[in-house]
Design an enzyme around this catalytic site. Sequence first.
Site, PDB file in Angstrom:
ATOM      1  N   HIS A  80       0.834  -1.209   0.000  1.00  0.00           N
ATOM      2  CA  HIS A  80       0.000   0.000   0.000  1.00  0.00           C
ATOM      3  C   HIS A  80       0.868   1.258   0.000  1.00  0.00           C
ATOM      4  CE1 HIS A  80      -3.738   2.143   2.017  1.00  0.00           C
ATOM      5  NE2 HIS A  80      -3.345   2.754   0.914  1.00  0.00           N
ATOM      6  N   HIS A 111       1.236   5.028  -2.298  1.00  0.00           N
ATOM      7  CA  HIS A 111       0.672   5.898  -3.341  1.00  0.00           C
ATOM      8  C   HIS A 111       1.752   6.887  -3.797  1.00  0.00           C
ATOM      9  CE1 HIS A 111      -3.330   4.449  -2.345  1.00  0.00           C
ATOM     10  NE2 HIS A 111      -3.222   4.859  -1.106  1.00  0.00           N
ATOM     11  N   ARG A 153      -1.939   8.609  -6.189  1.00  0.00           N
ATOM     12  CA  ARG A 153      -2.318   9.207  -4.904  1.00  0.00           C
ATOM     13  C   ARG A 153      -3.826   9.077  -4.692  1.00  0.00           C
ATOM     14  NH1 ARG A 153      -0.120  15.094  -2.912  1.00  0.00           N
ATOM     15  NH2 ARG A 153      -0.879  14.925  -0.780  1.00  0.00           N
ATOM     16  N   ALA A 154      -4.216   8.461  -3.577  1.00  0.00           N
ATOM     17  CA  ALA A 154      -5.636   8.153  -3.368  1.00  0.00           C
ATOM     18  C   ALA A 154      -6.483   9.414  -3.260  1.00  0.00           C
ATOM     19  CB  ALA A 154      -5.800   7.292  -2.121  1.00  0.00           C
ATOM     20  N   SER A 155      -6.008  10.381  -2.491  1.00  0.00           N
ATOM     21  CA  SER A 155      -6.841  11.566  -2.273  1.00  0.00           C
ATOM     22  C   SER A 155      -6.969  12.407  -3.538  1.00  0.00           C
ATOM     23  CB  SER A 155      -6.271  12.416  -1.135  1.00  0.00           C
ATOM     24  OG  SER A 155      -4.993  12.921  -1.486  1.00  0.00           O
ATOM     25  N   HIS A 207     -10.621   1.497  -1.623  1.00  0.00           N
ATOM     26  CA  HIS A 207      -9.995   2.734  -1.136  1.00  0.00           C
ATOM     27  C   HIS A 207     -10.750   3.937  -1.676  1.00  0.00           C
ATOM     28  CE1 HIS A 207      -7.032   5.446   0.367  1.00  0.00           C
ATOM     29  NE2 HIS A 207      -6.112   4.536   0.558  1.00  0.00           N
ATOM     30  N   HIS A 230      -5.924   0.329   5.866  1.00  0.00           N
ATOM     31  CA  HIS A 230      -5.969   0.974   7.186  1.00  0.00           C
ATOM     32  C   HIS A 230      -6.438  -0.024   8.230  1.00  0.00           C
ATOM     33  CE1 HIS A 230      -7.252   3.751   3.883  1.00  0.00           C
ATOM     34  NE2 HIS A 230      -6.043   4.184   4.135  1.00  0.00           N
ATOM     35  N   GLU A 275       1.414   2.623   3.801  1.00  0.00           N
ATOM     36  CA  GLU A 275       0.869   3.805   3.124  1.00  0.00           C
ATOM     37  C   GLU A 275       1.848   4.972   3.200  1.00  0.00           C
ATOM     38  OE1 GLU A 275      -3.223   4.859   4.053  1.00  0.00           O
ATOM     39  OE2 GLU A 275      -3.470   5.819   2.117  1.00  0.00           O
ATOM     40  N   ARG A 300       2.693  11.650   8.638  1.00  0.00           N
ATOM     41  CA  ARG A 300       4.094  11.719   8.212  1.00  0.00           C
ATOM     42  C   ARG A 300       5.073  12.030   9.323  1.00  0.00           C
ATOM     43  NH1 ARG A 300       3.654  14.302   2.119  1.00  0.00           N
ATOM     44  NH2 ARG A 300       1.829  13.077   1.537  1.00  0.00           N
TER      45      ARG A 300
END
Lengths: 341, 341
Positions: B6, B8, B71-73, B178, B223, B284, B290
């Site tokens: 996982h 991105h 990138r998921a977002s 996701h 998650h 992730e 971060r």
Amino acid sequence: MIIDIHGHYTTAPKALEDWRNQQIASLKDASLAPRVADLRISDDELRQTIEENQLRLMKERGADLTVFSPRASFMAHHIGDFNTSSTWAAICNELCFRVAQLFPDHFIGAAMLPQSPGVDPKTCVAELEKCVNEYGFVGINLNPDPSGGHWTSPSLTDRHWYPIYEKMVEYDIPAMIHVSTSCNACFHTTGAHYINADTTAFMQCLSGDLFKDFPTLKFVIPHGGGAAPYHWGRYRGLAQEMKKPLLEEHLLNNIFFDTCVYHQPGIDLLTKVIPVKNVLFASEMIGAVRGIDPQTGHYYDDTKRYIESAALTAEERHLIFAGNARRVYSRLDSALKAKGR
Amino acid sequence: MIIDIHGHYTTAPKALEDWRNQQIASLKDASLAPRVADLRISDDELRQTIEENQLRLMKERGADLTVFSPRASFMAHHIGDFNTSSTWAAICNELCFRVAQLFPDHFIGAAMLPQSPGVDPKTCVAELEKCVNEYGFVGINLNPDPSGGHWTSPSLTDRHWYPIYEKMVEYDIPAMIHVSTSCNACFHTTGAHYINADTTAFMQCLSGDLFKDFPTLKFVIPHGGGAAPYHWGRYRGLAQEMKKPLLEEHLLNNIFFDTCVYHQPGIDLLTKVIPVKNVLFASEMIGAVRGIDPQTGHYYDDTKRYIESAALTAEERHLIFAGNARRVYSRLDSALKAKGR
């Protein structure tokens, strides 16, 4: 003494549901509208539904007192308008008050509010006042999503909700943040919507600064805080990136979690990760999960067993079972002290 | 060997975001529409963004290979229409493919899909086919809520999604379930919407019988499975009341959880409650959280440390770090074997 802060009247006589169905039918045909007086439930009926259910299980399991509120999934604030919710909330709260009168040693009330999507929360204050002043209720249930799974209300940190918070602070009563039934087909009510709402409410509070405006406001996030304790590292990290204080300071003077987590490893995590002062005993019995766990031979929702088996001192266990509830629900403490308990 | 399933491309060159902003601006003024050819990102730029970020941290932490997706977002499927998403997905997937070509020992792709609210998922199949056949991608990310927090799509168990599932089964590729950014102000993207979506997806699968129709379909719930492992007793109890088989049989041949849980007690619960065969290593990184945890002095998302400290045998740890990933992502296993790894 063992206090369960999360019980709903899920076993009310069928007449209550029939009346509600009639009220819902009247939204399309006003001529069908039931009168409040049409609902007749005797004390004997109330006694029976409690003695055979909640009180029986409380005695079997060894719980003394339940903070008792109307059935959460039946609040259904998305149905009708404010008047619909207002009449329905008044009926449901009165039934809980009558239960508390019939079994004053075992039940004390918490109020559902007559919320309605898009309606100013200040319209809920009159019912709240009545429940505290006339019924002796010690808390409220606040629905962060009266739309029932469409999430159209502002965040809990928005000024939108302040009229309710002002009254909560004035009365020193906590709110359990509890949604109702989901009318969004994506969300199973008790398996997704409830847990998501808990997580969402926690994150709304984390993102905002609500408790700077209301330092004494108290929220109880039910169902063990949704996903928050399991992802406590994520939340600590997100708060850090948002330049918020440590969660202990930012949220844990105001936010509390109940113990409605239905297996030992979950309770072990909750009591390990969250300070004991923030954990309040609850079972939500008789609620979402009514069966017996084949792995243990005991009811899933017999959460007292998990607390007893968790790595806690006697003093910590006492705080979870009663001490914290008496501190957070100060009116409950006063009511108990008035009886010498 | 340690495989992170996982990751991105959260560190893509700024030109990508600029192009996307231009595309979004063109939704209101078509004359602004950028051409795909307007986006120019050199191999050196790609190399730099990876070497200084993901690859650096992989080497520091000791991870060998990352399943790498856009990138998921930034997927933001709620923006524009199918054509908007189609162009955007193609660009983002190609960048991940180029990263995998530049660092073939360390990255292999998983595809974002050109989903769009209200559009038939079968429109995503062409992009999926291209990513598997031409790019050698080994999985996809499937967004159960392309509306971005309004939850307007049918449950994952609905036939609506079957065209994608049929192709997944044909190719034997898993889908990570996701969501993308939340455009519902109630839901913080990484603190609420992601976790809620995980919980929701799990409960949708629990309520349905999808895996009777697709016995070999594989979902990875990221998650750490949202709230599901923490509330495993609740889910076992709900399945029991719904007369479903035990979760091991009902879901755990098809559903897997990653280890994106950012503290030791969470990973301890995950690895205790969920069978080891269903847990896949992931971080992730570089993602939602971060920072460095002041309690440990290490990055919150350095999840490898938690797995190493969990009560697991060497064999179990190997399954979580690599064995399970090679079983669930069979095309990853084939790609590794072809290189003698």
